[in-house]
Design a protein around this motif. Sequence first.
Motif, PDB file in Angstrom:
ATOM      1  N   ALA A  85       0.823  -1.209   0.000  1.00 26.47           N
ATOM      2  CA  ALA A  85       0.000   0.000   0.000  1.00 26.47           C
ATOM      3  C   ALA A  85       0.859   1.263   0.000  1.00 26.47           C
ATOM      4  O   ALA A  85       0.518   2.241  -0.678  1.00 26.47           O
ATOM      5  N   ASP A 107       1.989   1.981  -3.484  1.00 23.95           N
ATOM      6  CA  ASP A 107       0.927   2.142  -4.466  1.00 23.95           C
ATOM      7  C   ASP A 107       0.750   3.618  -4.835  1.00 23.95           C
ATOM      8  O   ASP A 107       0.721   4.486  -3.954  1.00 23.95           O
ATOM      9  N   LEU A 158      -1.843   5.274  -5.865  1.00 23.58           N
ATOM     10  CA  LEU A 158      -3.076   5.891  -5.371  1.00 23.58           C
ATOM     11  C   LEU A 158      -3.101   5.964  -3.841  1.00 23.58           C
ATOM     12  O   LEU A 158      -3.427   7.002  -3.268  1.00 23.58           O
ATOM     13  N   LEU A 159      -2.763   4.868  -3.178  1.00 21.96           N
ATOM     14  CA  LEU A 159      -2.875   4.805  -1.716  1.00 21.96           C
ATOM     15  C   LEU A 159      -1.661   5.362  -0.980  1.00 21.96           C
ATOM     16  O   LEU A 159      -1.805   5.949   0.101  1.00 21.96           O
ATOM     17  N   PRO A 165     -12.461   4.912  -5.570  1.00 22.44           N
ATOM     18  CA  PRO A 165     -11.263   4.239  -6.103  1.00 22.44           C
ATOM     19  C   PRO A 165     -10.238   3.858  -5.029  1.00 22.44           C
ATOM     20  O   PRO A 165      -9.547   2.851  -5.158  1.00 22.44           O
ATOM     21  N   HIS A 166     -10.146   4.660  -3.965  1.00 22.68           N
ATOM     22  CA  HIS A 166      -9.230   4.325  -2.868  1.00 22.68           C
ATOM     23  C   HIS A 166      -9.672   3.033  -2.184  1.00 22.68           C
ATOM     24  O   HIS A 166      -8.842   2.162  -1.891  1.00 22.68           O
ATOM     25  N   GLU A 176     -11.590   0.670  -3.438  1.00 18.96           N
ATOM     26  CA  GLU A 176     -11.443  -0.445  -4.373  1.00 18.96           C
ATOM     27  C   GLU A 176      -9.993  -0.923  -4.440  1.00 18.96           C
ATOM     28  O   GLU A 176      -9.728  -2.126  -4.442  1.00 18.96           O
ATOM     29  N   ARG A 177      -9.066   0.025  -4.484  1.00 19.52           N
ATOM     30  CA  ARG A 177      -7.641  -0.342  -4.554  1.00 19.52           C
ATOM     31  C   ARG A 177      -7.200  -0.971  -3.241  1.00 19.52           C
ATOM     32  O   ARG A 177      -6.455  -1.953  -3.227  1.00 19.52           O
ATOM     33  N   TRP A 178      -7.634  -0.412  -2.114  1.00 17.53           N
ATOM     34  CA  TRP A 178      -7.290  -0.962  -0.798  1.00 17.53           C
ATOM     35  C   TRP A 178      -7.745  -2.413  -0.703  1.00 17.53           C
ATOM     36  O   TRP A 178      -6.974  -3.286  -0.293  1.00 17.53           O
ATOM     37  N   SER A 180      -8.474  -4.491  -3.168  1.00 16.52           N
ATOM     38  CA  SER A 180      -7.744  -5.298  -4.132  1.00 16.52           C
ATOM     39  C   SER A 180      -6.375  -5.701  -3.584  1.00 16.52           C
ATOM     40  O   SER A 180      -5.982  -6.873  -3.661  1.00 16.52           O
ATOM     41  N   LEU A 181      -5.644  -4.753  -3.045  1.00 16.70           N
ATOM     42  CA  LEU A 181      -4.327  -5.052  -2.475  1.00 16.70           C
ATOM     43  C   LEU A 181      -4.439  -5.966  -1.256  1.00 16.70           C
ATOM     44  O   LEU A 181      -3.615  -6.870  -1.067  1.00 16.70           O
TER      45      LEU A 181
END
Length: 122
Positions: free
Chosen positions: A15, A18, A20-21, A70-71, A73-75, A77-78
């Motif tokens: 994270a 990443d 985004l994060l 999107p944050h 969703e990415r969190w 996913s990771l």
Amino acid sequence: MADVRLLVDSFYDRARKDALLGPVFEAAIGDRWDRHLDIMYRFWQTILLEEHTYTGNPFSKHAPLPLEKPHFERWLSLFNQTTDELFEGPLADEAKNRAFKMGHIFQVKLDYFRQSGKQPLV
């Protein structure tokens, strides 16, 4: 507890890198990563192992952050990717289920407070 530490450390390693994060985490946590990771160990230990070592209100810490769908969703996913690479079985499935529910609840609550103009009780 060793598995919780491995999950948390592995997830946050990803994270933090990443695109985004990473910037959100760095802005919110800065040089207090040891403290944050300790809190996360206790949080997941409480959630997954039912060893009640965490007390607190995680939503209140996230409410002021610039987090959007999107944050989350990415969190997730990771988190799922990390969990799947390290573990399998019912507890791994529970970790992913809990992460999904928390992310969803946080997102819904943040959207509500932003749209209503109200402030959460903290």
